[in-house]
Design an enzyme around this catalytic site. Structure first.
Site: not given
Ligand code: AG3
Length: 285
Positions: A35, A66, A90, A141, A160-161, A163, A167
Site C-alpha cells: 500500500q 486505541h 502503528d 499475513d 485493528d485493520s 477498511d 489487504p
Molecule cells: N484503523 C483504521 C480504521 C479504518 C479507517 N477508515 C477510513 N479512514 N476510511 C487502523 C489504524 C489505527 N490503528
C-alpha cells in the site's frame, strides 16, 4: 490567519461525505509492497497517517480509537493473559494492551512493516512499549497467522485493520473468524474495528453474520467518537467464544486501573454498552 490553506481530504464514497485536515507540509511517503503510506503534518491535529487515501490516525485523536479497541475487551475478560493484534502496525493498540499488568504476551501481526517504521518515526509515543519483554512484533499475513495459531491458546484477538477493501478484505469473513474462534480459549473475546455505526450498518450486519456463522456466541457493538474517520463516529464489535454476554465487566478493576487513560473509564465503558435504539433495531443488540 493560518500559514497554510492546503487541505487533505478523504472522500468516503460509501457515505457520500468527507473528513479533512489543514496541512502544514508533507513529511514522508512510501510505497510498500502492499500500500501507499503518506505522512502529513497538520496545523491542529499533529501528524496524520494516510494509507491508500484513507485516514489511519492523527496524533490528536487516536487515543479514542486505541483505548476503545483494547480496554472494553480486556476489562470484560476475567483474566486476559495472551493477546494477539492483527494489523495495528502503528502500535497504538499494542501500547494500550500492554498497560494491563496481567497480560503476559501480546503479539502484533501486521502484514506491512513499513507502517511500523513510519509510526516509529512520526508517532513515537505509540511505539514506546515496543521494547516491552511481553511484546512480539511480527510482519506477516494475519490470515495465515490466525490459521496456524495453536487451538485454544488465546484470551483476546484484536483486529485493528483498515477498511474491508484491499489487504484487509480477508479479515472480515467467515473463514478468518473461524480461525479466530479456534485459536481462542473458551470465553475468549474477538474485537473487530467495525466502521461507522451510522453510515455502514449494512457492512456491520454482514460482518456480524460472518462471526455468527463462524460460531461466535454473544456479540456487542460499542460506538465511540473518532473525528478523523468517515462520519466522525466509529465502532468496535466484541464477539465471544461462548454465550456469556458483554453487559457485565470488571468495573471495579476498570475504575481502579493502574494506568492513565484519556477517554476510557468504567463509566464510559458502561455508556458505550447503551446501544442507541436505531442501532439496536438494526443489529439486535
Ligand atoms: N484503523 C483504521 C480504521 C479504518 C479507517 N477508515 C477510513 N479512514 N476510511 C487502523 C489504524 C489505527 N490503528
Amino acid at each position: 490567519m493560518h500559514m497554510s490553506d492546503t487541505w487533505f481530504r478523504e472522500d468516503f464514497e460509501h457515505t457520500g461525505s468527507s473528513i479533512g485536515f489543514r496541512l502544514t507540509r508533507k513529511l514522508d511517503q512510501v510505497q510498500s509492497p502492499f500500500q501507499k503510506i503518506e505522512i502529513y503534518e497538520t496545523t491542529d491535529w499533529g501528524n496524520l497517517m494516510v494509507i491508500d487515501g484513507a485516514v489511519m490516525l492523527t496524533t490528536r485523536d487516536n487515543f479514542l480509537y486505541h483505548e476503545m479497541m483494547s480496554h472494553p475487551a480486556l476489562f470484560t475478560h476475567p483474566a486476559p493473559e495472551s493477546v494477539v493484534i492483527i494489523g495495528g502496525g502503528d502500535c497504538g493498540t499494542l501500547r494500550e494492551v500492554l498497560r494491563h499488568p496481567g497480560v503476559r504476551r501480546a503479539v502484533q501481526c501486521d502484514i506491512d512493516e513499513q507502517v511500523t517504521r513510519m509510526a516509529e518515526k512520526y508517532f513515537p509515543e505509540l511505539c514506546e512499549s515496543n521494547g516491552d519483554a511481553r511484546a512480539e512484533l511480527l510482519f506477516d499475513d494475519g490470515i495465515a497467522y490466525m490459521k496456524n495459531c495453536a487451538a485454544g491458546s488465546l484470551d483476546v484477538v484484536i483486529v485493528d485493520s483498515t477498511d474491508p477493501v484491499g489487504p484487509a478484505e480477508g479479515l472480515f469473513n467467515r473463514a478468518f473468524y473461524e480461525s479466530c474462534l479456534k485459536a481462542l480459549k473458551p470465553g475468549g473475546i474477538l474485537v473487530q474495528q467495525s466502521e461507522s455505526p451510522l453510515a455502514l450498518v449494512e457492512l456491520m450486519k454482514d460482518m456480524r453474520q460472518a462471526m455468527r456463522d463462524a460460531g461466535f456466541g454473544a456479540m456487542k457493538t460499542l460506538p465511540f467518537p473518532q473525528p478523523c474517520y468517515p462520519t466522525g463516529w466509529w465502532s468496535c464489535t466484541l464477539a465471544r467464544k461462548g454465550e456469556e454476554g458483554f453487559d457485565t465487566f470488571r468495573s471495579d478493576d476498570a475504575a481502579a486501573r493502574p494506568f492513565a487513560t484519556r477517554y476510557y473509564t468504567a463509566d464510559v465503558h458502561r455508556g458505550a454498552l447503551a446501544t442507541p435504539p436505531y442501532l439496536a433495531e438494526a443489529l439486535g443488540d
